[in-house]
Enzyme design. Structure first.
Site, short mmCIF file in Angstrom:
data_model
loop_
_atom_site.label_atom_id
_atom_site.label_comp_id
_atom_site.label_asym_id
_atom_site.label_seq_id
_atom_site.Cartn_x
_atom_site.Cartn_y
_atom_site.Cartn_z
N HIS A 94 0.87 -1.19 0.00
CA HIS A 94 0.00 0.00 0.00
C HIS A 94 0.89 1.22 0.00
CE1 HIS A 94 -2.99 2.93 0.89
NE2 HIS A 94 -2.61 3.13 2.14
N HIS A 96 1.03 5.70 -1.32
CA HIS A 96 0.30 6.88 -1.80
C HIS A 96 1.10 7.48 -2.96
CE1 HIS A 96 -2.72 7.43 1.56
NE2 HIS A 96 -1.97 6.42 1.98
N ASP A 119 0.66 -5.94 -19.78
CA ASP A 119 1.67 -6.88 -19.29
C ASP A 119 1.50 -7.17 -17.80
OD1 ASP A 119 2.97 -7.28 -21.68
OD2 ASP A 119 4.50 -5.74 -21.33
N HIS A 170 -8.61 7.75 -1.37
CA HIS A 170 -7.49 7.23 -0.59
C HIS A 170 -6.28 7.02 -1.49
CE1 HIS A 170 -6.27 4.18 2.81
NE2 HIS A 170 -5.31 5.03 2.50
N TYR A 228 6.99 -15.73 -21.72
CA TYR A 228 7.87 -14.62 -21.40
C TYR A 228 8.86 -15.06 -20.32
CZ TYR A 228 9.45 -10.13 -19.55
OH TYR A 228 10.22 -9.09 -19.11
#
Length: 231
Positions: A94, A96, A119, A170, A228
């Site tokens: 998480h 910002h 991708d 948020h 890949y």
């Protein structure tokens, strides 16, 4: 206890400032050991340069601290709910980060405009609803996780095929097979958001890329016949 996981989670958190995803202490990474049912997250409010594996906090899936003398991240209950709801999630990040957070604050989904996005994310990165006043009062962090889980299920999304969401008002949350993978998805999300803003500035009416190109680019990296990289 869980020495390798603590080292991995510590390294992922220490990498946040250099990744350009965070300022101050605006971010956290966690990882889980599904065999033991224990997971690791950074302590709350500690500068990233001061983190060591020994400062990481180990918790169980009831949210109880099993090891560690510091208070865990303020976002702990969000991570906890997601680990309990989705067994495939092995790591959560998480942040910002500026561009992804701009989309989150605007309540704007991040469309798949090109192959770079494809991708990493299988289609449009969704927006998660804002929390109600009652949810904020009762248990803000827990209900953040509840809202994320609700949105993923509402859209029938696999959190490893769509390893990112944008929480309204948020910021973004990303998921991965492990802590490092979730961090890589945060880096990819931020770059895709930056490119999308520039692209939409050039052509505000541009729609998403064709489905056949999305399928090709995502599935060649993540599908059953992926080719890949190296085996």
């Amino acid at each position: 206890m869980l020495e390798s996981l603590k080292a991995e989670v510590c390294a992922a958190n220490r990498a946040l400032p250099g990744s350009g995803l965070v300022r101050l202490t605006w971010g956290n990474v966690s990882g889980i050991d599904r065999t033991s049912g224990l997971w690791v997250i950074k302590p709350s409010g500690i500068d990233y340069e001061d983190l060591t594996p020994e400062t990481m906090v180990v918790l169980d899936l009831e949210g109880r601290v099993v090891e560690g003398s510091l208070r865990p991240s303020s976002d702990t209950r969000t991570h906890l709910h997601l680990y309990r709801e989705f067994e495939r999630i092995g790591g959560i990040t998480h942040t910002h980060s500026p561009y992804a957070t701009a989309f989150a604050q605007a309540g704007r989904e991040l469309p798949c405009l090109g192959t770079t996005h494809a991708d990493h994310f299988y289609g449009t990165v969704p927006v998660v609803r804002a929390l109600t006043p009652e949810e904020v009062t009762q248990d803000y962090e827990h209900f953040t996780g509840v809202a994320i889980a609700e949105r993923l299920r509402e859209l029938s999304l696999d959190p490893l095929a769509m390893p990112a969401v944008l929480q309204l008002h948020h910021a973004p949350f990303t998921f991965g097979k492990n802590a490092a993978d979730s961090l890589a998805n945060s880096v990819a999300l931020e770059m895709c958001a930056q490119m999308a803003l520039a692209t939409l500035a050039l052509d505000p009416g541009l729609g998403p890329m064709p489905q056949h190109l999305l399928d090709k680019h995502h599935l060649r990296k993540h599908g059953p016949g992926a080719y890949y990289g190296q085996k």
